[in-house]
Design an enzyme around this catalytic site. Structure first.
Site, short mmCIF file in Angstrom:
data_model
loop_
_atom_site.label_atom_id
_atom_site.label_comp_id
_atom_site.label_asym_id
_atom_site.label_seq_id
_atom_site.Cartn_x
_atom_site.Cartn_y
_atom_site.Cartn_z
N HIS A 1 0.87 -1.18 0.00
CA HIS A 1 0.00 0.00 0.00
C HIS A 1 0.91 1.23 0.00
O HIS A 1 1.20 1.81 1.06
CB HIS A 1 -0.90 -0.02 1.23
CG HIS A 1 -1.96 1.04 1.23
ND1 HIS A 1 -3.21 0.85 1.79
CD2 HIS A 1 -1.98 2.30 0.76
CE1 HIS A 1 -3.93 1.96 1.66
NE2 HIS A 1 -3.19 2.86 1.04
N HIS B 1 -7.50 -6.14 7.62
CA HIS B 1 -7.24 -5.09 8.60
C HIS B 1 -7.41 -5.65 10.00
O HIS B 1 -8.52 -5.97 10.43
CB HIS B 1 -8.13 -3.86 8.43
CG HIS B 1 -7.48 -2.61 8.99
ND1 HIS B 1 -6.67 -1.78 8.25
CD2 HIS B 1 -7.47 -2.10 10.24
CE1 HIS B 1 -6.22 -0.79 9.00
NE2 HIS B 1 -6.68 -0.96 10.21
N GLU C 1 -2.52 -1.64 -3.28
CA GLU C 1 -3.61 -0.89 -2.68
C GLU C 1 -3.32 0.60 -2.70
O GLU C 1 -2.16 1.02 -2.72
CB GLU C 1 -3.81 -1.31 -1.22
CG GLU C 1 -4.12 -2.76 -1.00
CD GLU C 1 -4.32 -3.10 0.47
OE1 GLU C 1 -4.89 -4.16 0.74
OE2 GLU C 1 -3.91 -2.30 1.34
#
Length: 268
Positions: A57, A210, A89
């Site tokens: 990310h 997450h 991401e």
């Protein structure tokens, strides 16, 4: 065909794939000007141990994964791990789309992060964000890149995600992680299960990520149907401090396998 997408990459008899997020490795590397640990070495550690793919990310401030890392990982996977999935991401309105256009990873996950945000903390609000997202979803898919939208567990939003053209959604699982082991666990899990069912009914694949960890991952996978992939970074990096990256990856894969084993034969 996209060289980073193997047709059989997710033909695993229904087992959830494990994508390891390497942001924390990059954060450690960035603390000293030594290029240690090398990000491509970390790719080899986790892939050798049995990970199914790599997630990064990159944020605009490059506080962990840098643009050069994304390019290096893509090239390394192409050369050394061609059957692995690469998932990039980020916010498509900030810095994500140049990576999608240049590298055409197997999957891109659109995340509604603000530039200054410490970590992802909410999913897309649909239909409010739909008009701005639609052309970017269409562009990524035209490049052969699977599009996943980072979403809160809102069943009614799943149809809207599909109408945008998304291939998958990634359920934002912090609310579940906070509820795990509390009296609210069953209630919160039911909401995630309902959202996953709505996504599947709309024709979407389901990812999740997450704050999933070795303690809560199995319960999540047993309760939430059709999870094709989990992306885990921070918790796996913490476990690796004690276990080493290879053993940490093996334990997460064992947790996934146990979640899908018949309950009378599953090992604790």
């Amino acid at each position: 065909m996209n060289p980073l997408v193997a047709p059989e990459a997710f033909a695993r008899g229904g087992r959830t794939a494990l994508s390891v997020n390497l942001n924390r490795v990059a954060l450690l590397r960035n603390s000293r000007p030594l290029d240690l640990p090398r990000i491509t070495d970390a790719v080899d550690w986790v892939m050798t141990a049995g990970a199914d793919g790599i997630t990064v990310h990159p944020r605009p401030d490059e506080r962990h994964i840098r643009a050069g890392d994304v390019q290096a990982i893509a090239g390394h996977l192409r050369t050394h791990w061609p059957r692995a999935e690469f998932n990039v991401e980020g916010n498509p309105h900030h810095n994500l789309m140049p990576f999608v256009r240049a590298l055409r990873p197997a999957q891109c996950t659109f995340v509604p992060d603000a530039v200054e945000q410490a970590t992802s903390d909410h999913g897309w609000a649909l239909p409010q964000a739909s008009a701005a997202l639609a052309p970017l979803v269409a562009e990524a898919r035209s490049l052969g890149v699977r599009v996943s939208l980072f979403m809160d567990p809102e069943p009614a939003a799943m149809r809207l995600a599909r109408e945008l053209g998304a291939d998958r959604i990634e359920l934002y699982t912090e609310a579940y992680a906070r509820a795990h082991g509390t009296p609210r666990q069953a209630e919160v899990l039911a909401r995630y299960a309902e959202a996953a069912q709505a996504a599947i009914a709309a024709g979407l694949g389901v990812n999740a990520g997450h704050d999933l960890n070795l303690d809560n991952l199995g319960d999540f996978l047993r309760a939430v149907p059709g999870v094709e992939e989990v992306s885990i970074g921070h918790a796996l990096a913490v476990d690796a401090l004690q276990l080493g990256y290879a053993e940490a990856v093996r334990r997460y894969q064992r947790a996934i396998q146990t979640a899908f084993a018949p309950r009378d034969t599953a090992t604790p």
